[in-house]
Design a protein around this motif. Structure first.
Motif, PDB file in Angstrom:
ATOM      1  N   LYS A 194      45.969  46.980  26.902  1.00  0.00           N
ATOM      2  CA  LYS A 194      46.775  45.818  27.284  1.00  0.00           C
ATOM      3  C   LYS A 194      47.354  45.922  28.695  1.00  0.00           C
ATOM      4  N   GLN A 195      47.228  47.078  29.343  1.00  0.00           N
ATOM      5  CA  GLN A 195      47.719  47.188  30.712  1.00  0.00           C
ATOM      6  C   GLN A 195      46.737  46.537  31.685  1.00  0.00           C
ATOM      7  N   SER A 196      47.252  46.158  32.836  1.00  0.00           N
ATOM      8  CA  SER A 196      46.452  45.416  33.820  1.00  0.00           C
ATOM      9  C   SER A 196      45.473  46.317  34.549  1.00  0.00           C
ATOM     10  N   ILE A 197      44.259  45.838  34.677  1.00  0.00           N
ATOM     11  CA  ILE A 197      43.226  46.538  35.444  1.00  0.00           C
ATOM     12  C   ILE A 197      43.565  46.542  36.928  1.00  0.00           C
ATOM     13  N   TYR A 198      44.395  45.587  37.363  1.00  0.00           N
ATOM     14  CA  TYR A 198      44.746  45.478  38.770  1.00  0.00           C
ATOM     15  C   TYR A 198      45.879  46.433  39.160  1.00  0.00           C
ATOM     16  N   THR A 199      46.634  46.908  38.172  1.00  0.00           N
ATOM     17  CA  THR A 199      47.678  47.896  38.421  1.00  0.00           C
ATOM     18  C   THR A 199      47.170  49.305  38.150  1.00  0.00           C
ATOM     19  N   TYR A 200      46.318  49.438  37.140  1.00  0.00           N
ATOM     20  CA  TYR A 200      45.768  50.746  36.751  1.00  0.00           C
ATOM     21  C   TYR A 200      44.232  50.664  36.831  1.00  0.00           C
ATOM     22  N   PRO A 201      43.669  50.857  38.012  1.00  0.00           N
ATOM     23  CA  PRO A 201      42.231  50.666  38.182  1.00  0.00           C
ATOM     24  C   PRO A 201      41.356  51.773  37.575  1.00  0.00           C
ATOM     25  N   ALA A 202      41.939  52.907  37.193  1.00  0.00           N
ATOM     26  CA  ALA A 202      41.162  53.960  36.544  1.00  0.00           C
ATOM     27  C   ALA A 202      41.328  53.807  35.026  1.00  0.00           C
ATOM     28  N   TYR A 216      43.571  53.036  43.943  1.00  0.00           N
ATOM     29  CA  TYR A 216      42.133  52.889  44.239  1.00  0.00           C
ATOM     30  C   TYR A 216      41.760  53.646  45.509  1.00  0.00           C
ATOM     31  N   SER A 217      42.671  53.679  46.480  1.00  0.00           N
ATOM     32  CA  SER A 217      42.410  54.321  47.770  1.00  0.00           C
ATOM     33  C   SER A 217      43.021  55.720  47.870  1.00  0.00           C
ATOM     34  N   ASN A 218      43.651  56.205  46.789  1.00  0.00           N
ATOM     35  CA  ASN A 218      44.285  57.526  46.737  1.00  0.00           C
ATOM     36  C   ASN A 218      45.340  57.680  47.839  1.00  0.00           C
ATOM     37  N   LEU A 219      46.256  56.724  47.907  1.00  0.00           N
ATOM     38  CA  LEU A 219      47.338  56.741  48.877  1.00  0.00           C
ATOM     39  C   LEU A 219      48.674  56.942  48.167  1.00  0.00           C
ATOM     40  N   LYS A 220      49.612  57.551  48.853  1.00  0.00           N
ATOM     41  CA  LYS A 220      50.898  57.906  48.238  1.00  0.00           C
ATOM     42  C   LYS A 220      51.738  56.662  47.981  1.00  0.00           C
ATOM     43  N   THR A 221      52.218  56.558  46.761  1.00  0.00           N
ATOM     44  CA  THR A 221      53.054  55.437  46.330  1.00  0.00           C
ATOM     45  C   THR A 221      54.147  55.983  45.433  1.00  0.00           C
ATOM     46  N   ASN A 245      38.325  45.199  25.836  1.00  0.00           N
ATOM     47  CA  ASN A 245      37.098  44.751  25.147  1.00  0.00           C
ATOM     48  C   ASN A 245      36.255  43.809  26.002  1.00  0.00           C
ATOM     49  N   MET A 246      36.177  44.118  27.278  1.00  0.00           N
ATOM     50  CA  MET A 246      35.347  43.356  28.200  1.00  0.00           C
ATOM     51  C   MET A 246      34.092  44.160  28.548  1.00  0.00           C
ATOM     52  N   PRO A 247      32.952  43.501  28.747  1.00  0.00           N
ATOM     53  CA  PRO A 247      31.756  44.231  29.198  1.00  0.00           C
ATOM     54  C   PRO A 247      32.032  44.955  30.513  1.00  0.00           C
ATOM     55  N   LYS A 248      31.393  46.085  30.701  1.00  0.00           N
ATOM     56  CA  LYS A 248      31.626  46.885  31.905  1.00  0.00           C
ATOM     57  C   LYS A 248      31.315  46.120  33.184  1.00  0.00           C
ATOM     58  N   ASP A 249      30.255  45.320  33.152  1.00  0.00           N
ATOM     59  CA  ASP A 249      29.898  44.619  34.384  1.00  0.00           C
ATOM     60  C   ASP A 249      30.957  43.581  34.765  1.00  0.00           C
ATOM     61  N   ILE A 250      31.641  43.008  33.760  1.00  0.00           N
ATOM     62  CA  ILE A 250      32.719  42.059  34.036  1.00  0.00           C
ATOM     63  C   ILE A 250      33.920  42.794  34.637  1.00  0.00           C
ATOM     64  N   GLN A 251      34.245  43.953  34.087  1.00  0.00           N
ATOM     65  CA  GLN A 251      35.347  44.746  34.629  1.00  0.00           C
ATOM     66  C   GLN A 251      35.057  45.165  36.068  1.00  0.00           C
ATOM     67  N   HIS A 252      33.829  45.623  36.306  1.00  0.00           N
ATOM     68  CA  HIS A 252      33.464  46.038  37.656  1.00  0.00           C
ATOM     69  C   HIS A 252      33.521  44.867  38.628  1.00  0.00           C
ATOM     70  N   LEU A 253      33.166  43.691  38.152  1.00  0.00           N
ATOM     71  CA  LEU A 253      33.206  42.505  39.009  1.00  0.00           C
ATOM     72  C   LEU A 253      34.649  42.164  39.381  1.00  0.00           C
ATOM     73  N   ARG A 254      35.556  42.264  38.432  1.00  0.00           N
ATOM     74  CA  ARG A 254      36.971  42.001  38.724  1.00  0.00           C
ATOM     75  C   ARG A 254      37.483  42.963  39.795  1.00  0.00           C
ATOM     76  N   CYS A 255      37.051  44.215  39.691  1.00  0.00           N
ATOM     77  CA  CYS A 255      37.449  45.222  40.677  1.00  0.00           C
ATOM     78  C   CYS A 255      36.868  44.879  42.046  1.00  0.00           C
ATOM     79  N   LYS A 256      35.627  44.445  42.056  1.00  0.00           N
ATOM     80  CA  LYS A 256      34.958  44.099  43.313  1.00  0.00           C
ATOM     81  C   LYS A 256      35.680  42.955  44.012  1.00  0.00           C
ATOM     82  N   MET A 308      37.011  52.886  38.685  1.00  0.00           N
ATOM     83  CA  MET A 308      36.818  54.169  39.343  1.00  0.00           C
ATOM     84  C   MET A 308      36.065  55.120  38.414  1.00  0.00           C
ATOM     85  N   CYS A 309      35.403  56.085  39.017  1.00  0.00           N
ATOM     86  CA  CYS A 309      34.682  57.072  38.212  1.00  0.00           C
ATOM     87  C   CYS A 309      35.219  58.467  38.526  1.00  0.00           C
TER      88      CYS A 309
END
Length: 512
Positions: free
Chosen positions: A497-505, A449-454, A229-240, A509-510
């Protein structure tokens, strides 16, 4: 010693009594409970392999060329790409509402999440962010500052169109220090921020403080901003912040690049004590770039004690971990009410070096695989790691790859050591972690975020497989391969409730 894992009151009481009495009768055995040094128990009693049947087969394994080559194939395009910029081209207001200070505890990756959230809170409040203050880490006793780890000028420049950031407070607010807030209750300190607070909570509770005092200090601040429930621009800023603004200082990047180069193009080397005389191959020999796996082996004493699992070190190890758990965690380890078998079948035990080695071998990595060990102090030292090294003799770490001169700037600094591991891990062909945690979560998010194998270990499956002492190698390998087919970097959309930093999509991401 089931005394420490049963919920019966009588046994728990007896266990607690033993924990208190043993140090009295054997004081020399319990004196070295330093966070930074391995336990003497594990050095005196080198743990025997717990899965000798599987280990024998793994050491004799023959990997098919098809299975080995499939492992190194990069992830295909999954149809997702990072947002290039924030979707809303905002400009900074002419005046700030005041200064925001945050005090961050935890290790490198927990602090990293706190920095991202602090930038978001400053944006919500239209406040000027003071470069965050890092608390001394209670486990590693590390006093590294933001500016020792991150390129502060890069950080400010990347975010200059989003928020105002200052390296220090002006003279009129010079009284606002960590020491000032430690001595008494202060009206401009916010101690009541709930875990995962909403944007409205900050507007309603912190904005009045800013307007009254011109400054608000938020402590504690870890996990103090909601993911939903965060504004999109705030979420995008966290990603940035997470994926663009937080770059390491130049000497960390330089050392990281050197280690990656040596992993990909191993030089011939002659051991000279703690240093190496290196002779690099000719540039023409570098046409086939080597590949390597970064393994985050978080198997320190703190993790081992907090998990309440049994790691095969015998009675002495159980007593040492029980004492550590009682002193450091003071009875707050709820897992201790379960048996070791119950914890393992639920996937709640970190993998030992032996177990992560068996997992890698079952997936198809052979003994020619170059492995980078991203780790601090391993509980049990070399005795615990030796089984993993036998399976993967080309295993390297910071100490084996870098000279003492190169390591001088990061020696004794846990956060800087972790930053080097982070940097090398994000440049690896494959990343795998032996247990979930902040480093695992941060690297999963970055590599998604970088599409690398994990590779994400299926902890519950592995726990159940390792409990089966009669399982043969072929069955173990088949179960491991099948259980990890969809755990190698495939996009997983963030759930509530999951972290944006663990699940960035999809927040960062678009879907192209």
């Amino acid at each position: 010693m089931k005394l420490y894992y049963q919920s019966h009151r009588g046994r728990s009481a007896l266990a607690g009594l033993l924990v208190l009495l043993l140090p009295i009768f054997f004081p020399t055995l319990f004196s070295p409970f330093s966070h930074a040094s391995p336990s003497l128990f594990s050095e005196w009693n080198a743990p025997k392999p717990r899965h000798s049947r599987l280990l024998k087969s793994a050491l004799q394994r023959e990997t098919s060329n098809g299975l080995q080559s499939d492992l190194w194939i990069p992830l295909a395009n999954q149809g997702w790409k990072p947002y290039a910029e924030s979707t809303s081209a905002t400009t900074l207001p002419s005046e700030s509402n005041g200064y925001i200070q945050v005090f961050l505890d935890g290790g490198l990756n927990q602090q990293r999440m706190g920095i991202c959230d602090a930038v978001a809170v400053a944006k919500i409040l239209n406040a000027t962010l003071v470069i965050p203050h890092f608390e001394v880490n209670p486990v590693w006793q590390d006093s590294s500052s933001f500016m020792e780890i991150y390129d502060v000028d890069h950080f400010i420049n990347v975010l200059k169109d989003d928020i105002s950031i200052v390296k220090g407070l002006p003279d009129e607010f010079s009284w606002s220090t960590r020491e000032y807030y430690a001595t008494a209750i202060r009206d401009n300190r916010i101690k009541s921020a709930p875990v995962h607070a909403s944007a409205n909570w900050y507007l309603e509770n912190v904005m009045p403080v800013l307007q009254s005092y011109g400054i608000a200090a938020i402590s504690p601040f870890s996990h103090r901003l909601a993911f939903d429930n965060m504004p999109k621009d705030i979420q995008h800023l966290r990603c940035k912040v997470n994926f663009q603004a937080l770059g390491f200082v130049p000497h960390i990047r330089a050392l990281g690049d050197a280690l990656v180069e040596r992993l990909r193009y191993p030089p011939s080397k002659i051991s000279l004590g703690d240093n190496y005389l290196r002779e690099y191959t000719d540039a023409n020999d570098k046409q086939g770039a080597g590949k390597f796996v970064a393994l985050h082996l978080r198997f320190d004493k703190d993790m081992a004690a907090h998990s309440a699992c049994d790691f095969g070190g015998g009675k002495a190890e159980k007593l040492a971990l029980a004492k550590y758990r009682q002193v450091i965690w003071q009875g707050r380890v709820l897992n201790s009410q379960f048996t070791d078998e119950e914890l393992r079948s639920q996937g709640r035990c970190p993998l030992t070096p032996e177990e992560i080695g068996l997992l890698l071998a079952a997936l198809g990595f052979d003994n020619s695989t170059r492995l980078y060990l991203a780790s601090h102090k391993v509980y049990g030292g070399e005795a615990r790691i030796s089984t993993l090294r036998n399976l993967f003799p080309l295993m390297e770490d910071k100490k084996s790859l870098a000279s003492s001169e190169e390591r001088a700037q990061i020696k004794g600094k846990a956060s800087l050591l972790a930053a080097v591991d982070y940097y090398v891990s994000m440049h690896s062909d494959i990343f795998i972690s032996a247990s979930p945690g902040n480093m695992h979560n941060a690297m999963v998010g970055l590599r998604t975020y970088s599409n690398l194998k994990t590779i994400r270990p299926n902890m519950a499956l592995l726990g159940q497989l390792f409990l089966n002492k009669s399982m043969v190698w072929s069955d173990f390998q088949q179960a491991v391969v099948e259980g990890h087919e969809t755990r190698q970097g495939q996009i997983r959309l963030r759930k509530p409730k999951q972290s944006i930093y663990t699940y960035p999509a999809p927040d960062c991401m678009c879907n192209a």
